[in-house]
Design a protein around this motif. Sequence first.
Motif, PDB file in Angstrom:
ATOM      1  N   PRO A  61      -3.180   7.385   0.342  1.00  0.00           N
ATOM      2  CA  PRO A  61      -2.078   6.569   0.873  1.00  0.00           C
ATOM      3  C   PRO A  61      -0.796   7.370   1.063  1.00  0.00           C
ATOM      4  CG  PRO A  61      -2.548   5.974  -1.408  1.00  0.00           C
ATOM      5  CD  PRO A  61      -3.654   6.856  -0.958  1.00  0.00           C
ATOM      6  N   ARG A  62      -0.623   8.428   0.268  1.00  0.00           N
ATOM      7  CA  ARG A  62       0.568   9.270   0.431  1.00  0.00           C
ATOM      8  C   ARG A  62       0.547   9.964   1.798  1.00  0.00           C
ATOM      9  NH1 ARG A  62       4.082  11.837  -3.204  1.00  0.00           N
ATOM     10  NH2 ARG A  62       5.046  13.725  -2.392  1.00  0.00           N
ATOM     11  N   ARG A  63      -0.615  10.491   2.175  1.00  0.00           N
ATOM     12  CA  ARG A  63      -0.725  11.161   3.469  1.00  0.00           C
ATOM     13  C   ARG A  63      -0.525  10.174   4.618  1.00  0.00           C
ATOM     14  NH1 ARG A  63      -2.433  16.264   3.828  1.00  0.00           N
ATOM     15  NH2 ARG A  63      -3.212  17.293   1.943  1.00  0.00           N
ATOM     16  N   ARG A 110       0.804  -1.215   0.000  1.00  0.00           N
ATOM     17  CA  ARG A 110       0.000   0.000   0.000  1.00  0.00           C
ATOM     18  C   ARG A 110       0.843   1.273   0.000  1.00  0.00           C
ATOM     19  NH1 ARG A 110      -5.641   0.097   1.902  1.00  0.00           N
ATOM     20  NH2 ARG A 110      -6.457  -2.000   1.544  1.00  0.00           N
ATOM     21  N   TYR A 111       1.986   1.237   0.694  1.00  0.00           N
ATOM     22  CA  TYR A 111       2.780   2.458   0.866  1.00  0.00           C
ATOM     23  C   TYR A 111       4.104   2.432   0.107  1.00  0.00           C
ATOM     24  CZ  TYR A 111      -0.493   2.940   4.750  1.00  0.00           C
ATOM     25  OH  TYR A 111      -1.621   3.012   5.521  1.00  0.00           O
ATOM     26  N   ARG A 112       4.439   1.290  -0.513  1.00  0.00           N
ATOM     27  CA  ARG A 112       5.690   1.170  -1.293  1.00  0.00           C
ATOM     28  C   ARG A 112       6.879   1.666  -0.474  1.00  0.00           C
ATOM     29  NH1 ARG A 112       2.832   3.625  -6.767  1.00  0.00           N
ATOM     30  NH2 ARG A 112       1.175   2.054  -6.835  1.00  0.00           N
ATOM     31  N   LEU A 113       7.041   1.043   0.667  1.00  0.00           N
ATOM     32  CA  LEU A 113       8.040   1.495   1.638  1.00  0.00           C
ATOM     33  C   LEU A 113       9.472   1.304   1.162  1.00  0.00           C
ATOM     34  CD1 LEU A 113       6.350   0.082   4.877  1.00  0.00           C
ATOM     35  CD2 LEU A 113       6.315   2.445   4.043  1.00  0.00           C
ATOM     36  N   LEU A 163       3.274   7.870   8.822  1.00  0.00           N
ATOM     37  CA  LEU A 163       4.127   6.767   9.263  1.00  0.00           C
ATOM     38  C   LEU A 163       5.593   7.182   9.271  1.00  0.00           C
ATOM     39  CD1 LEU A 163       4.658   3.798  10.004  1.00  0.00           C
ATOM     40  CD2 LEU A 163       4.541   3.254   7.556  1.00  0.00           C
ATOM     41  N   GLU A 164       6.023   7.865   8.213  1.00  0.00           N
ATOM     42  CA  GLU A 164       7.422   8.296   8.123  1.00  0.00           C
ATOM     43  C   GLU A 164       7.763   9.303   9.226  1.00  0.00           C
ATOM     44  OE1 GLU A 164       9.697   7.112   6.271  1.00  0.00           O
ATOM     45  OE2 GLU A 164       8.715   6.124   4.583  1.00  0.00           O
ATOM     46  N   ALA A 165       6.834  10.203   9.528  1.00  0.00           N
ATOM     47  CA  ALA A 165       7.080  11.185  10.590  1.00  0.00           C
ATOM     48  C   ALA A 165       7.230  10.479  11.938  1.00  0.00           C
ATOM     49  CB  ALA A 165       5.938  12.192  10.639  1.00  0.00           C
ATOM     50  N   TRP A 166       6.396   9.476  12.174  1.00  0.00           N
ATOM     51  CA  TRP A 166       6.486   8.708  13.422  1.00  0.00           C
ATOM     52  C   TRP A 166       7.831   7.995  13.509  1.00  0.00           C
ATOM     53  CZ3 TRP A 166       7.056   3.568  14.842  1.00  0.00           C
ATOM     54  CH2 TRP A 166       6.684   3.237  16.144  1.00  0.00           C
ATOM     55  N   LEU A 167       8.259   7.390  12.411  1.00  0.00           N
ATOM     56  CA  LEU A 167       9.540   6.686  12.400  1.00  0.00           C
ATOM     57  C   LEU A 167      10.702   7.653  12.616  1.00  0.00           C
ATOM     58  CD1 LEU A 167       8.938   4.208   9.423  1.00  0.00           C
ATOM     59  CD2 LEU A 167       9.112   3.621  11.849  1.00  0.00           C
ATOM     60  N   ASP A 221      -7.728   5.038  19.090  1.00  0.00           N
ATOM     61  CA  ASP A 221      -6.634   5.175  18.119  1.00  0.00           C
ATOM     62  C   ASP A 221      -5.321   4.800  18.795  1.00  0.00           C
ATOM     63  OD1 ASP A 221      -7.925   5.896  15.765  1.00  0.00           O
ATOM     64  OD2 ASP A 221      -8.100   7.981  16.386  1.00  0.00           O
ATOM     65  N   VAL A 222      -5.018   3.527  18.816  1.00  0.00           N
ATOM     66  CA  VAL A 222      -3.813   3.010  19.458  1.00  0.00           C
ATOM     67  C   VAL A 222      -2.640   3.123  18.484  1.00  0.00           C
ATOM     68  CG1 VAL A 222      -2.727   1.016  20.523  1.00  0.00           C
ATOM     69  CG2 VAL A 222      -5.186   1.418  20.833  1.00  0.00           C
ATOM     70  N   GLY A 223      -1.652   3.947  18.846  1.00  0.00           N
ATOM     71  CA  GLY A 223      -0.470   4.066  18.004  1.00  0.00           C
ATOM     72  C   GLY A 223      -0.831   4.358  16.557  1.00  0.00           C
ATOM     73  N   LEU A 224      -0.297   3.531  15.662  1.00  0.00           N
ATOM     74  CA  LEU A 224      -0.543   3.687  14.217  1.00  0.00           C
ATOM     75  C   LEU A 224      -1.450   2.577  13.687  1.00  0.00           C
ATOM     76  CD1 LEU A 224       3.117   4.526  13.112  1.00  0.00           C
ATOM     77  CD2 LEU A 224       1.285   6.107  13.714  1.00  0.00           C
ATOM     78  N   THR A 225      -2.267   2.014  14.568  1.00  0.00           N
ATOM     79  CA  THR A 225      -3.077   0.856  14.188  1.00  0.00           C
ATOM     80  C   THR A 225      -3.897   1.107  12.931  1.00  0.00           C
ATOM     81  OG1 THR A 225      -3.211   0.109  16.477  1.00  0.00           O
ATOM     82  CG2 THR A 225      -4.895  -0.706  14.978  1.00  0.00           C
ATOM     83  N   ARG A 226      -4.487   2.273  12.812  1.00  0.00           N
ATOM     84  CA  ARG A 226      -5.346   2.553  11.652  1.00  0.00           C
ATOM     85  C   ARG A 226      -4.575   2.622  10.340  1.00  0.00           C
ATOM     86  NH1 ARG A 226     -10.728   4.196  12.660  1.00  0.00           N
ATOM     87  NH2 ARG A 226     -11.165   4.594  14.881  1.00  0.00           N
ATOM     88  N   LEU A 227      -3.266   2.760  10.407  1.00  0.00           N
ATOM     89  CA  LEU A 227      -2.481   2.839   9.168  1.00  0.00           C
ATOM     90  C   LEU A 227      -2.200   1.472   8.562  1.00  0.00           C
ATOM     91  CD1 LEU A 227       0.216   5.558   9.989  1.00  0.00           C
ATOM     92  CD2 LEU A 227      -2.038   5.843   8.926  1.00  0.00           C
ATOM     93  N   PHE A 228      -2.410   0.403   9.342  1.00  0.00           N
ATOM     94  CA  PHE A 228      -2.070  -0.938   8.863  1.00  0.00           C
ATOM     95  C   PHE A 228      -3.336  -1.719   8.541  1.00  0.00           C
ATOM     96  CE2 PHE A 228       1.580   0.388  11.406  1.00  0.00           C
ATOM     97  CZ  PHE A 228       2.600   0.194  10.477  1.00  0.00           C
ATOM     98  N   HIS A 229      -3.531  -1.937   7.252  1.00  0.00           N
ATOM     99  CA  HIS A 229      -4.726  -2.624   6.759  1.00  0.00           C
ATOM    100  C   HIS A 229      -4.580  -4.126   6.950  1.00  0.00           C
ATOM    101  CE1 HIS A 229      -8.254  -3.252   4.235  1.00  0.00           C
ATOM    102  NE2 HIS A 229      -7.589  -4.203   3.611  1.00  0.00           N
TER     103      HIS A 229
END
Length: 500
Positions: free
Chosen positions: A55-57, A39-42, A62-66, A169-177
Motif C-alpha cells: 500500500p505504501r508503493r 487503505r492509504y491513510r491519506l 497516487l501522491e506523484a500523480w497528484l 489501465d484507465v488513470g488510477l483506477t487500479r489504486l481504488f479498491h
Amino acid sequence: MTEAIRRQLIPEAKQALSVTIRALRARLLRDLGDEAERRYRLSVSIAQSGLAEAPRRRRQRLEAWLDERVRSSGAKNDKEKQAARERFLSQAIKEAAATLLNRLVLLRHLEAMGLSRPAIVTGGWNSLGYQELRDFAPGLMGDETEGYATLLQIKFDDLAVDLPGLFGDVGLTRLFHVPPATLREIVDRLDDETLESAWTDDTTLGWVYQYWNDPEREALDAKINDGGKIAPHEIASKTQMFTERYMVEWLLQNSLGLTWLGICKRNGWTADAERVLPVLEERRGEWRKRREAGEVALDALMPIEGELEAAWKYYVPQPLPGELASATATTTTTATAPRSVRDVRLLDPACGSGHFLCSAFDLFVLMYREEARHRGEVCSDKDIAESILARNLHGVDIDPRAVQIAAAGLYLKAKTLSREARPSHLSLVAPTLQLGNLGDDDPALVELRRDLKQEAGIPEELTRRLVASLAGVDHLGTLLKVDAAVDEALAATNLEFERS
C-alpha cells in the motif's frame, strides 16, 4: 410487438435508470473515498502512515500523480495547492467510480444482446459464469467477494484487448479498491428487472452518462444562480446534455443522407431512398389531413414501415452536393460528393457519449450494403463494421469519461452487427493535455524543447509558441483554432522550421 419496439427503453425503465445511476454514483464516490483513506491513510504523511510495502508503493504513485496535477494547475500558495490537491483527488476517485460503472453497464448490455457468455453481471452471484467459477476454480474464491471480483477482472482484461480506453489501465483506477458490499449493490441494482428494456436500447449508455453528470450540473446551475462563474474544469459537466433520438436522426438524414444521395448521383445509381421518399411524402399529407380532422392526436407520430422508411423519415428535399448555386448566381460551388461511402468522414467535434456517432453507424451500414449491391460486390457485416469504425466515424470531447461511453457505444454497435468484428481502432480522443498553467520554465517543457531541438531540429522558440497555442485545449476542445495558432507560431519564428 416488433423487434424495434421491443428493443427500446420504456419510460418506466428510463426513470428507474435515472434513480439507479444517481444512487450508485453517490455510493461509489463515498465508498471509494472512504476506502482510499482507510487503505492509504491519506490524512497523514507517508512517513507517519506506517503503511506496509504494497500500500505504501500504491500511495506513492497516487501522491506523484497528484503532485503533477497540482503543478499543472497554476496554484501559487499553500492554500491554493491544497485546494487543487483535494480537487484532483476527488477527480481521480470520480474517474475510477465512473469507469467501474461504465464497465459493468456495457457488460450487462453485451450479456443482454447475447454477445458475452456466460453471463456474469446478469444474475450476479447466481450467474452462470460465477457458478462455473465455483465449480471449476474454487481456488480463486478466497477474496472478500468470494472470487466474484476476480472473475470480473478476468473479463475486463479480456475486453481490454478491444477497448483499452475503458477496460485497460484507465488513470488510477487500479489504486481504488471497491468494497465488497458496494460491488454487490451495483451488480444487484443493474440486474433489477425494472431495467430489462434498458439493456437492448442503444441510447442507454448515453442516458447513463447524463444521469451520472446530473448532480454536478444541478450544483453548477445553483452556483450560476448565486452569481458564480463556471471554471474551465467544470465546463464538461455543465454542457453535456444527451440529445433526443429524433433530433439526431433529423440532422443525420439531412447531412449524411444528403451526401449519400450525392454519391449515388455521381455514380449514376438510383438510390433506394428515391423509392421511399415519395411514399413518405404522400403519407405525411394524409396524416396531416387526419390530424386536422381530429382523427389522430396532435402529438401522435405517423407510423413508419420498415428499415428504409426509418432511415429517411426526416429527410427534407434539397439540392444535392455539386448542384448548389449562390443566390446571386455569380459563383457556383465546386463541392462534389465522394465516389464511395468509404471516403466519407464524419466528425462530431463535441461527441459527448457518442449518440450522433452511434446513429450514424446505423445509417452507414445501410449505405455500405446499398453501395455493394450497386457495384455488384459482396461486403460482409464484419467488414462493414470494421470499415465504418476505422474510416468513417471520428469524435472529440473534452471529457475522457464521455469518450469512454462513446467508445463503448460504437463497440456495441459493431458487435451487434457482427460478432466477429474486431475494430482495429476507434478515432475518438479527449485532448486533456494539462498545458494551460505550466510555466515557461517548467522542467517538463524545458526538456520537451531541448529534446525536439536535438532530435528533430525544431527551434525551441517554435516549440514554446506551439505549446502556448494549445493551452486552452482542455476546456475549449475543437473550438481552439489550432491551425491558425500553428500558422501564427510558424510566422512568428520566421519559418525557421520550414527552412531547416
